[in-house]
Design an enzyme around this catalytic site. Structure first.
Site: not given
Ligand code: BEZ
Length: 211
Positions: A45
């Site tokens: 994210c």
């Molecule tokens: C991420 O943004 O890295 C992420 C968010 C939730 C679950 C898995 C990865």
């Protein structure tokens, strides 16, 4: 039922990193890109949100406003924005909606309980000036999106909204487009003065008409 293409994008009022936003009012007469991310302070994210900041001018050029969203609180968003800037080199320059009560996430079907009942998936909704949904895509949490692709789609949507054309596979701005089958060859000669090439009677290429 899930939100479908052609549906009116549900309106909402919510808190964001840029203050209270009424969605339809905020979009005005322009295009909108509403995208969810699963969770603040997560690696994928962080990269996505920085990338959207990098591309913000490209969205603006296309008269499109971007808004991010997760079910985290405004306090959490505000705590995270510094990390986005540190990690990616791009400061957040568009609103990040806080949706801790999942009001917007539920309206847009951004929580897919069989994937996760607490996190939003990576949804993207492209909304036209008529406030109707023009495109939806959904990615899992583990896969970061390609926001250059969203720009490419926006170019196609904006072109095909104004001309009787469609865009072929992997099309990019400036490349030849396809004349829609509903247009006869006679009509095509008038509408597309740059001419067209018929590979098949139903597959006719013409130079992009607005360039
Ligand atoms: C991420 O943004 O890295 C992420 C968010 C939730 C679950 C898995 C990865």
């Amino acid at each position: 039922m899930a939100l479908q293409l052609g549906d009116v994008a549900p309106d909402f009022t919510a808190e964001s990193t840029e203050g209270t936003i009424n969605f339809h009012e905020y979009l005005g007469d322009g295009w909108g890109i509403l995208f969810s991310h699963p969770k603040d302070f997560t690696p994928v994210c962080t990269t996505e949100l920085g990338e959207v900041s990098r591309l913000k001018d490209e969205f603006t050029k296309r008269n499109a406003k971007v808004l991010g969203l997760s079910v985290d609180s405004l306090e959490s968003h505000n705590g995270w924005v510094g990390d986005i800037s540190d990690a990616t080199g791009y400061a957040l320059n568009y609103p990040l909606i806080a949706d801790p009560d999942r009001k917007v996430a539920d309206l847009y079907g951004m929580i897919h309980p069989n994937a996760s009942d607490t996190l939003t998936v990576r949804s993207v909704f492209v909304i036209g000036p008529d406030k109707k949904v023009k495109l939806t895509i959904t990615y899992p949490a583990s896969t970061g999106r390609n926001f250059e692709e969203i720009l490419r789609v926006l170019d196609s949507l904006q072109l095909t909204a104004n001309y009787s054309v469609a865009t072929p596979v992997n099309w990019h701005e400036g490349e030849d487009v396809i004349i829609v089958p509903a247009i006869t060859d006679e009509e095509a000669k008038e509408k597309f003065p740059k001419g067209f090439k018929a590979v098949k009677p139903y597959l006719r290429y013409t130079p992009q008409p607005n360039r």
